[in-house]
Design a protein around this motif. Structure first.
Motif, PDB file in Angstrom:
ATOM      1  N   ILE A 140      14.865  28.841 -58.921  1.00 42.36           N
ATOM      2  CA  ILE A 140      15.772  29.429 -57.949  1.00 42.36           C
ATOM      3  C   ILE A 140      15.647  28.629 -56.663  1.00 42.36           C
ATOM      4  N   SER A 141      16.775  28.193 -56.168  1.00 46.73           N
ATOM      5  CA  SER A 141      16.719  27.458 -54.908  1.00 46.73           C
ATOM      6  C   SER A 141      17.061  28.424 -53.783  1.00 46.73           C
ATOM      7  N   SER A 142      16.027  28.990 -53.217  1.00 46.51           N
ATOM      8  CA  SER A 142      16.208  29.868 -52.071  1.00 46.51           C
ATOM      9  C   SER A 142      15.259  29.389 -50.990  1.00 46.51           C
ATOM     10  N   PRO A 143      15.472  29.763 -49.754  1.00 45.85           N
ATOM     11  CA  PRO A 143      14.657  29.252 -48.654  1.00 45.85           C
ATOM     12  C   PRO A 143      13.157  29.507 -48.845  1.00 45.85           C
ATOM     13  N   GLN A 144      12.773  30.601 -49.490  1.00 41.93           N
ATOM     14  CA  GLN A 144      11.351  30.887 -49.600  1.00 41.93           C
ATOM     15  C   GLN A 144      10.660  30.021 -50.651  1.00 41.93           C
ATOM     16  N   HIS A 145      11.407  29.431 -51.598  1.00 42.85           N
ATOM     17  CA  HIS A 145      10.796  28.621 -52.641  1.00 42.85           C
ATOM     18  C   HIS A 145      10.858  27.123 -52.336  1.00 42.85           C
ATOM     19  N   THR A 146      11.494  26.724 -51.285  1.00 43.02           N
ATOM     20  CA  THR A 146      11.641  25.298 -50.991  1.00 43.02           C
ATOM     21  C   THR A 146      10.368  24.699 -50.405  1.00 43.02           C
ATOM     22  N   ASN A 147       9.452  25.499 -49.892  1.00 47.28           N
ATOM     23  CA  ASN A 147       8.232  24.978 -49.282  1.00 47.28           C
ATOM     24  C   ASN A 147       7.085  24.906 -50.270  1.00 47.28           C
ATOM     25  N   ASN A 148       7.397  24.909 -51.578  1.00 45.54           N
ATOM     26  CA  ASN A 148       6.398  24.880 -52.639  1.00 45.54           C
ATOM     27  C   ASN A 148       5.419  26.044 -52.540  1.00 45.54           C
ATOM     28  N   GLN A 149       5.908  27.175 -52.055  1.00 46.70           N
ATOM     29  CA  GLN A 149       5.073  28.372 -52.031  1.00 46.70           C
ATOM     30  C   GLN A 149       5.058  28.966 -53.435  1.00 46.70           C
ATOM     31  N   SER A 150       3.937  29.453 -53.850  1.00 48.56           N
ATOM     32  CA  SER A 150       3.892  30.109 -55.160  1.00 48.56           C
ATOM     33  C   SER A 150       4.059  31.607 -54.935  1.00 48.56           C
ATOM     34  N   SER A 151       4.964  32.185 -55.679  1.00 45.03           N
ATOM     35  CA  SER A 151       5.214  33.618 -55.576  1.00 45.03           C
ATOM     36  C   SER A 151       4.591  34.298 -56.773  1.00 45.03           C
ATOM     37  N   LYS A 152       4.100  35.499 -56.538  1.00 44.14           N
ATOM     38  CA  LYS A 152       3.522  36.273 -57.623  1.00 44.14           C
ATOM     39  C   LYS A 152       4.490  37.386 -57.995  1.00 44.14           C
ATOM     40  N   ILE A 153       4.490  37.730 -59.261  1.00 46.85           N
ATOM     41  CA  ILE A 153       5.354  38.811 -59.742  1.00 46.85           C
ATOM     42  C   ILE A 153       4.753  40.128 -59.298  1.00 46.85           C
ATOM     43  N   LYS A 154       5.564  40.935 -58.674  1.00 49.01           N
ATOM     44  CA  LYS A 154       5.116  42.242 -58.203  1.00 49.01           C
ATOM     45  C   LYS A 154       5.409  43.329 -59.237  1.00 49.01           C
ATOM     46  N   ARG A 155       6.610  43.282 -59.807  1.00 51.50           N
ATOM     47  CA  ARG A 155       7.009  44.308 -60.765  1.00 51.50           C
ATOM     48  C   ARG A 155       8.104  43.757 -61.674  1.00 51.50           C
ATOM     49  N   ILE A 156       8.104  44.188 -62.941  1.00 54.80           N
ATOM     50  CA  ILE A 156       9.163  43.853 -63.886  1.00 54.80           C
ATOM     51  C   ILE A 156       9.795  45.170 -64.326  1.00 54.80           C
ATOM     52  N   VAL A 157      11.109  45.234 -64.224  1.00 59.11           N
ATOM     53  CA  VAL A 157      11.819  46.448 -64.611  1.00 59.11           C
ATOM     54  C   VAL A 157      12.809  46.089 -65.720  1.00 59.11           C
ATOM     55  N   LEU A 158      12.740  46.821 -66.843  1.00 59.00           N
ATOM     56  CA  LEU A 158      13.666  46.623 -67.957  1.00 59.00           C
ATOM     57  C   LEU A 158      14.637  47.789 -67.984  1.00 59.00           C
ATOM     58  N   PHE A 159      15.927  47.481 -68.050  1.00 57.87           N
ATOM     59  CA  PHE A 159      16.957  48.502 -68.124  1.00 57.87           C
ATOM     60  C   PHE A 159      17.539  48.510 -69.534  1.00 57.87           C
ATOM     61  N   PHE A 160      17.666  49.686 -70.133  1.00 55.05           N
ATOM     62  CA  PHE A 160      18.168  49.828 -71.489  1.00 55.05           C
ATOM     63  C   PHE A 160      19.601  50.348 -71.469  1.00 55.05           C
ATOM     64  N   ASP A 161      20.311  50.127 -72.594  1.00 55.93           N
ATOM     65  CA  ASP A 161      21.714  50.539 -72.705  1.00 55.93           C
ATOM     66  C   ASP A 161      21.889  52.043 -72.558  1.00 55.93           C
ATOM     67  N   ASP A 162      20.894  52.835 -72.955  1.00 57.70           N
ATOM     68  CA  ASP A 162      21.040  54.292 -72.901  1.00 57.70           C
ATOM     69  C   ASP A 162      20.748  54.859 -71.516  1.00 57.70           C
ATOM     70  N   GLY A 163      20.581  53.992 -70.505  1.00 54.52           N
ATOM     71  CA  GLY A 163      20.378  54.466 -69.138  1.00 54.52           C
ATOM     72  C   GLY A 163      18.915  54.621 -68.756  1.00 54.52           C
ATOM     73  N   LYS A 164      17.998  54.417 -69.692  1.00 54.77           N
ATOM     74  CA  LYS A 164      16.574  54.539 -69.389  1.00 54.77           C
ATOM     75  C   LYS A 164      16.051  53.200 -68.898  1.00 54.77           C
ATOM     76  N   PHE A 165      14.895  53.226 -68.282  1.00 49.82           N
ATOM     77  CA  PHE A 165      14.281  51.986 -67.842  1.00 49.82           C
ATOM     78  C   PHE A 165      12.760  52.130 -67.915  1.00 49.82           C
ATOM     79  N   GLU A 166      12.091  50.979 -67.945  1.00 48.94           N
ATOM     80  CA  GLU A 166      10.630  50.959 -67.912  1.00 48.94           C
ATOM     81  C   GLU A 166      10.220  49.964 -66.836  1.00 48.94           C
ATOM     82  N   SER A 167       9.133  50.292 -66.166  1.00 51.08           N
ATOM     83  CA  SER A 167       8.654  49.454 -65.081  1.00 51.08           C
ATOM     84  C   SER A 167       7.246  48.984 -65.432  1.00 51.08           C
ATOM     85  N   PHE A 168       6.970  47.721 -65.227  1.00 49.79           N
ATOM     86  CA  PHE A 168       5.655  47.137 -65.509  1.00 49.79           C
ATOM     87  C   PHE A 168       5.142  46.457 -64.241  1.00 49.79           C
TER      88      PHE A 168
END
Length: 170
Positions: A140-168
């Protein structure tokens, strides 16, 4: 005395509330209000139901307002129907500790959170389909990633067709 006033007298004679009276003679509750207020006149069906439930009433009094309201002696045996109890009001239900909670909500609340398997990243020589695109890391070319900063994943959210979701969270 108008017919609506006579119906009000019968209501008073019965000793029932207007809603209980309506249930007793098997008519809609609004009918009682409309008739006693004078907005509507009672139908023949209404009068027949009223006379069936209270056979001691005089027809001449009920229809024309002549004579006495009650017969001295009833010729037909009175078949007493069991009294129906009115439904509880909403405020008495709210006092219940389990108000608004269904069995399925109880079951869901007591289950531990589900975890789905996270698919392994695909190799670069495999074709990536649109449905798999979320699993592939994209630059992703966004201003925060252009300085070779490493970002950590904070949360992953999966959305399902039936309207439910899970967060990790890692």
């Amino acid at each position: 005395m108008e017919i609506n006033e006579r119906i009000a007298k019968v209501l008073e004679y019965s000793g029932l509330s207007p809603s209980e009276f309506a249930d007793e003679i098997d008519v809609q509750r609004s009918n009682i209000s409309h008739i006693t207020s004078g907005r509507n006149k009672p139908s023949l069906d209404f009068l027949i139901k009223l006379k069936d439930r209270f056979p001691e009433l005089q027809w001449d009094w009920l229809i024309y307002g002549k004579g006495e309201m009650i017969q001295d002696k009833v010729d037909t045996p009175v078949v007493e129907k069991p009294k129906t109890t009115s439904l509880p009001d909403l405020f008495s239900l709210i006092a219940d500790d389990n108000f608004g909670i269904t069995e399925s909500e109880d079951r869901i609340a007591n289950e531990p959170p589900r975890e789905s398997e996270i698919p392994l990243p695909t190799s670069t020589n495999e074709k990536i389909f649109d449905s798999q695109r979320l699993a592939v890391e994209e630059k992703i070319s966004s201003p925060q990633h252009t300085n070779n900063q490493s970002s950590k994943i904070k949360r992953i959210v999966l959305f399902f067709d039936d309207g439910k979701f899970e967060s990790f969270e890692p």
